[in-house]
Scaffold this active site. Structure first.
Site, PDB file in Angstrom:
ATOM      1  N   PHE A 177       0.823  -1.211   0.000  1.00 26.95           N
ATOM      2  CA  PHE A 177       0.000   0.000   0.000  1.00 26.95           C
ATOM      3  C   PHE A 177       0.866   1.273   0.000  1.00 26.95           C
ATOM      4  O   PHE A 177       0.879   2.034  -0.978  1.00 26.95           O
ATOM      5  CB  PHE A 177      -0.932  -0.079   1.219  1.00 26.95           C
ATOM      6  N   ILE A 178       1.616   1.499   1.041  1.00 28.45           N
ATOM      7  CA  ILE A 178       2.398   2.736   1.141  1.00 28.45           C
ATOM      8  C   ILE A 178       3.588   2.706   0.186  1.00 28.45           C
ATOM      9  O   ILE A 178       3.865   3.681  -0.515  1.00 28.45           O
ATOM     10  CB  ILE A 178       2.887   2.959   2.596  1.00 28.45           C
ATOM     11  N   ASP A 194       9.903  -6.985  -3.008  1.00 30.37           N
ATOM     12  CA  ASP A 194       8.670  -7.415  -2.331  1.00 30.37           C
ATOM     13  C   ASP A 194       8.484  -8.917  -2.503  1.00 30.37           C
ATOM     14  O   ASP A 194       8.803  -9.462  -3.554  1.00 30.37           O
ATOM     15  CB  ASP A 194       7.447  -6.668  -2.898  1.00 30.37           C
ATOM     16  N   TYR A 217       2.711  -7.092  16.720  1.00 28.87           N
ATOM     17  CA  TYR A 217       3.083  -6.174  15.642  1.00 28.87           C
ATOM     18  C   TYR A 217       3.656  -4.880  16.227  1.00 28.87           C
ATOM     19  O   TYR A 217       4.743  -4.432  15.845  1.00 28.87           O
ATOM     20  CB  TYR A 217       1.844  -5.861  14.777  1.00 28.87           C
ATOM     21  N   VAL A 265      -2.799   5.232   7.912  1.00 30.63           N
ATOM     22  CA  VAL A 265      -2.653   5.791   6.574  1.00 30.63           C
ATOM     23  C   VAL A 265      -3.885   5.371   5.767  1.00 30.63           C
ATOM     24  O   VAL A 265      -4.423   4.279   5.944  1.00 30.63           O
ATOM     25  CB  VAL A 265      -1.367   5.263   5.904  1.00 30.63           C
ATOM     26  N   LYS A 274      -5.227  -4.936   0.528  1.00 32.08           N
ATOM     27  CA  LYS A 274      -5.027  -5.481   1.873  1.00 32.08           C
ATOM     28  C   LYS A 274      -6.323  -6.106   2.400  1.00 32.08           C
ATOM     29  O   LYS A 274      -6.386  -6.519   3.545  1.00 32.08           O
ATOM     30  CB  LYS A 274      -4.566  -4.373   2.823  1.00 32.08           C
TER      31      LYS A 274
HETATM   32  N1  LIG Z   1      -0.908   1.449   6.629  1.00 30.51           N
HETATM   33  C1  LIG Z   1      -0.783   2.015   7.798  1.00 30.51           C
HETATM   34  O1  LIG Z   1      -1.707   2.689   8.275  1.00 30.51           O
HETATM   35  C2  LIG Z   1       0.512   1.872   8.582  1.00 30.51           C
HETATM   36  C3  LIG Z   1       0.598   2.488   9.841  1.00 30.51           C
HETATM   37  C4  LIG Z   1       1.782   2.386  10.553  1.00 30.51           C
HETATM   38  C5  LIG Z   1       2.865   1.708  10.031  1.00 30.51           C
HETATM   39  N2  LIG Z   1       2.755   1.099   8.823  1.00 30.51           N
HETATM   40  C6  LIG Z   1       3.936   0.373   8.322  1.00 30.51           C
HETATM   41  O2  LIG Z   1       4.278   0.884   7.046  1.00 30.51           O
HETATM   42  C7  LIG Z   1       4.805  -0.165   6.225  1.00 30.51           C
HETATM   43  C8  LIG Z   1       3.949  -0.292   4.972  1.00 30.51           C
HETATM   44  O3  LIG Z   1       2.600  -0.531   5.357  1.00 30.51           O
HETATM   45  P1  LIG Z   1       1.461  -0.852   4.308  1.00 30.51           P
HETATM   46  O4  LIG Z   1       0.190  -0.372   4.888  1.00 30.51           O
HETATM   47  O5  LIG Z   1       1.882  -0.387   2.981  1.00 30.51           O
HETATM   48  O6  LIG Z   1       1.453  -2.445   4.386  1.00 30.51           O
HETATM   49  P2  LIG Z   1       1.437  -3.543   3.238  1.00 30.51           P
HETATM   50  O7  LIG Z   1       1.164  -4.844   3.899  1.00 30.51           O
HETATM   51  O8  LIG Z   1       0.525  -3.119   2.118  1.00 30.51           O
HETATM   52  O9  LIG Z   1       2.936  -3.499   2.698  1.00 30.51           O
HETATM   53  C9  LIG Z   1       3.963  -4.308   3.208  1.00 30.51           C
HETATM   54  C10 LIG Z   1       4.617  -5.005   2.038  1.00 30.51           C
HETATM   55  O10 LIG Z   1       5.691  -5.822   2.532  1.00 30.51           O
HETATM   56  C11 LIG Z   1       5.691  -7.040   1.796  1.00 30.51           C
HETATM   57  N3  LIG Z   1       6.325  -8.079   2.625  1.00 30.51           N
HETATM   58  C12 LIG Z   1       5.827  -8.656   3.738  1.00 30.51           C
HETATM   59  N4  LIG Z   1       6.695  -9.549   4.227  1.00 30.51           N
HETATM   60  C13 LIG Z   1       7.766  -9.536   3.385  1.00 30.51           C
HETATM   61  C14 LIG Z   1       8.995 -10.249   3.356  1.00 30.51           C
HETATM   62  N5  LIG Z   1       9.293 -11.186   4.290  1.00 30.51           N
HETATM   63  N6  LIG Z   1       9.874 -10.000   2.357  1.00 30.51           N
HETATM   64  C15 LIG Z   1       9.590  -9.073   1.388  1.00 30.51           C
HETATM   65  N7  LIG Z   1       8.423  -8.371   1.374  1.00 30.51           N
HETATM   66  C16 LIG Z   1       7.526  -8.602   2.357  1.00 30.51           C
HETATM   67  C17 LIG Z   1       4.226  -7.334   1.486  1.00 30.51           C
HETATM   68  O11 LIG Z   1       4.060  -8.175   0.345  1.00 30.51           O
HETATM   69  C18 LIG Z   1       3.661  -5.931   1.258  1.00 30.51           C
HETATM   70  O12 LIG Z   1       3.701  -5.581  -0.104  1.00 30.51           O
HETATM   71  C19 LIG Z   1       4.779  -1.438   7.069  1.00 30.51           C
HETATM   72  O13 LIG Z   1       6.054  -1.598   7.658  1.00 30.51           O
HETATM   73  C20 LIG Z   1       3.735  -1.121   8.128  1.00 30.51           C
HETATM   74  O14 LIG Z   1       3.979  -1.855   9.300  1.00 30.51           O
HETATM   75  C21 LIG Z   1       1.600   1.170   8.080  1.00 30.51           C
END
Ligand SMILES: NC(=O)c1ccc[n+]([C@@H]2O[C@H](COP(=O)([O-])OP(=O)(O)OC[C@H]3O[C@@H](n4cnc5c(N)ncnc54)[C@H](O)[C@@H]3O)[C@@H](O)[C@H]2O)c1
Length: 184
Positions: free
Chosen positions: A11-12, A30, A147, A175, A183
């Site tokens: 996502f981000i 990824d 987490y 976010v 997701k």
């Molecule tokens: N979305 C939010 O509101 C939010 C809030 C706080 C923190 N975060 C953090 O920001 C980051 C991005 O969040 P997001 O919402 O885009 O989540 P997301 O799950 O959409 O993105 C995470 C990505 O990491 C990849 N991934 C997972 N395990 C992996 C591995 N072992 N090797 C390689 N790739 C792997 C997944 O395929 C995914 O594309 C994350 O670290 C999340 O914890 C997100």
């Protein structure tokens, strides 16, 4: 600049890649979505090709726990690494799974960024504050799930490297926007 984005199909990360590719050379790392499920029945990885339909850089499908993936980043020689890859599901209670993915790998990324002189910008999370009353403050954390704990432990490691590495942790709050659909 050359920029590596772990979790760049998520996502981000995908939003970041699509914006940064206008001016920079991007490598996305990824694991991508598969049939692998977590104990709670949710997908382990949310990386989705549809997030990257307009992406023009390089995509490497690999696991951040894998030495080959680290080598791939090293060979790319990025100026900046945005480290977003994580199990991002706050309802996962398999502590081993979430900590080996989110935490164990983090030190490798710090060491790698020092080694190749890259800046490291990583995703922490506002979840580290738990139910603390607002205004929440750095230094007053109370993680309520594995987490959130994984992110707090990452921040603690980051502090230890403050003098040696060029790194920044961002405690994102919830976010919202395009790309979150995948997701579920
Ligand atoms: N979305 C939010 O509101 C939010 C809030 C706080 C923190 N975060 C953090 O920001 C980051 C991005 O969040 P997001 O919402 O885009 O989540 P997301 O799950 O959409 O993105 C995470 C990505 O990491 C990849 N991934 C997972 N395990 C992996 C591995 N072992 N090797 C390689 N790739 C792997 C997944 O395929 C995914 O594309 C994350 O670290 C999340 O914890 C997100």
């Amino acid at each position: 600049m050359k920029i590596a984005i772990t979790g760049g199909a998520g996502f981000i990360g995908s939003g970041l890649a699509l914006e940064l590719q206008k001016d920079h050379e991007i490598l996305i790392i990824d694991k991508m979505s598969s049939n692998e499920l977590l104990d709670n029945g949710n997908l382990e990885c949310f990386g989705h090709f549809k997030n990257l339909l307009d992406f023009d850089g390089e995509l490497y499908v690999g696991d951040i726990r894998d030495e080959k993936t680290l080598q791939k980043i090293k060979n790319f020689k990025p100026d900046v690494i945005f480290h977003k890859a994580a199990i991002s599901d706050t309802t996962v209670y398999n502590q081993n799974k979430i900590l080996t993915t989110n935490l164990n790998t983090f030190k490798d990324f710090i060491e790698l960024s020092i080694d190749i002189n890259a800046k490291l910008i990583y995703a922490s999370s506002a979840s580290v504050y738990g139910n603390q009353p607002s205004p929440q403050k750095v230094g007053v954390e109370d993680p309520k799930n594995p987490y959130a704990f994984s992110k707090l432990m990452m921040d603690k490691i980051a502090r230890k490297y403050y003098d040696k590495a060029h790194l920044v942790g961002l405690r994102y709050f919830n976010v919202y926007g395009k790309g979150e659909f995948y997701k579920n």
